[in-house]
Design an enzyme around this catalytic site. Structure first.
Site, PDB file in Angstrom:
ATOM      1  N   ASP A  35       0.713  -1.188  -0.168  1.00  0.00           N
ATOM      2  CA  ASP A  35       0.066   0.011  -0.104  1.00  0.00           C
ATOM      3  C   ASP A  35       1.079   0.998  -0.217  1.00  0.00           C
ATOM      4  OD1 ASP A  35      -2.196   2.107   0.435  1.00  0.00           O
ATOM      5  OD2 ASP A  35      -2.012   1.807   2.466  1.00  0.00           O
ATOM      6  N   ASP A  78      -0.322   5.021   0.240  1.00  0.00           N
ATOM      7  CA  ASP A  78      -0.311   6.283   2.080  1.00  0.00           C
ATOM      8  C   ASP A  78      -0.524   5.223   3.298  1.00  0.00           C
ATOM      9  OD1 ASP A  78      -0.039   8.129  -0.038  1.00  0.00           O
ATOM     10  OD2 ASP A  78      -2.094   8.173  -0.438  1.00  0.00           O
TER      11      ASP A  78
HETATM   12 MG    MG Z   1      -3.589   3.218   3.221  1.00  0.00          MG
END
Ligand code: MG
Ligand code: ZN
Length: 194
Positions: free
Chosen positions: A22, A24
């Site tokens: 992932d 962010d």
């Molecule tokens: Mg995230």
């Protein structure tokens, strides 16, 4: 002509385990809808962690929901510019991301053609399936690292183990393979389990 295209696919499709990342809250700080390159800030332990994973033979594949595109907050080009910036910052540490898989969709967005119900917005496993198709990933040896339960759920839907980094922002997924508070700790769990 046929041979040329075939050779390219063969190279890419050497099956390998991958770490799905992932973006962010995992690689870079999550200020909310990050889209300006000046806001792209890698967590300090990320570059070294990625190098350790790479040394172990994992592909490094980013899987990121970027609904800000569908919501009209920024354009898809801004997402690519941020990824170029991540690449630039990682280059200084001599490590690279193999590819970025982006979901720019959201059913409640206001910007066509992105405002649709798609099969790639996590927790759906569409981005992992795209990556798997392109790279021939060995799923049972792979992991996903995320900061939200939806990342872990996405991994589960594709049959891979999830490690959640709790940055204190989102509810925990109690069924995650690992629950940690930093990228370095996530790497440690993976290297121990591999
Ligand atoms: Mg995230
Ligand atoms: Zn999507």
């Amino acid at each position: 002509m046929i041979a040329y295209g075939y050779t390219f696919m063969e190279v890419k499709n050497v099956s390998k385990p991958a770490i799905f990342l992932d973006r962010d809250g995992v690689l870079i700080e999550d200020f909310g809808y990050v889209h300006r390159i000046e806001d792209v800030k890698l967590f300090p332990d990320v570059a070294e962690g990625l190098k350790a994973l790479r040394a172990e033979g994992f592909r490094l594949l980013v899987v990121t929901n970027q609904s800000g595109v569908a919501r009209g907050y920024f354009e898809i080009d801004a997402v690519h510019r941020c990824h170029d910036e991540i690449d630039r910052q990682l280059q200084a540490h001599d490590v690279t991301i193999d590819s970025y898989f982006i979901c720019p969709h959201h059913p409640k967005g206001n910007t066509a053609p992105w405002n649709v119900t798609c099969s790639c917005r996590k927790p759906k496993p569409g981005l992992l399936e795209q990556a798997n198709k392109e790279f021939g990933t060995v799923m049972d040896k792979s992991f996903i690292i995320g900061d939200k339960a939806s990342d872990i759920e996405c991994g589960r839907a594709a049959g891979i183990r999830g490690i959640q980094i709790d940055r204190g922002q989102y509810p925990k997924d109690e069924k995650a393979f690992g629950l940690v508070t930093s990228f370095a700790e996530a790497v440690e769990i993976i290297l121990t389990a591999t």
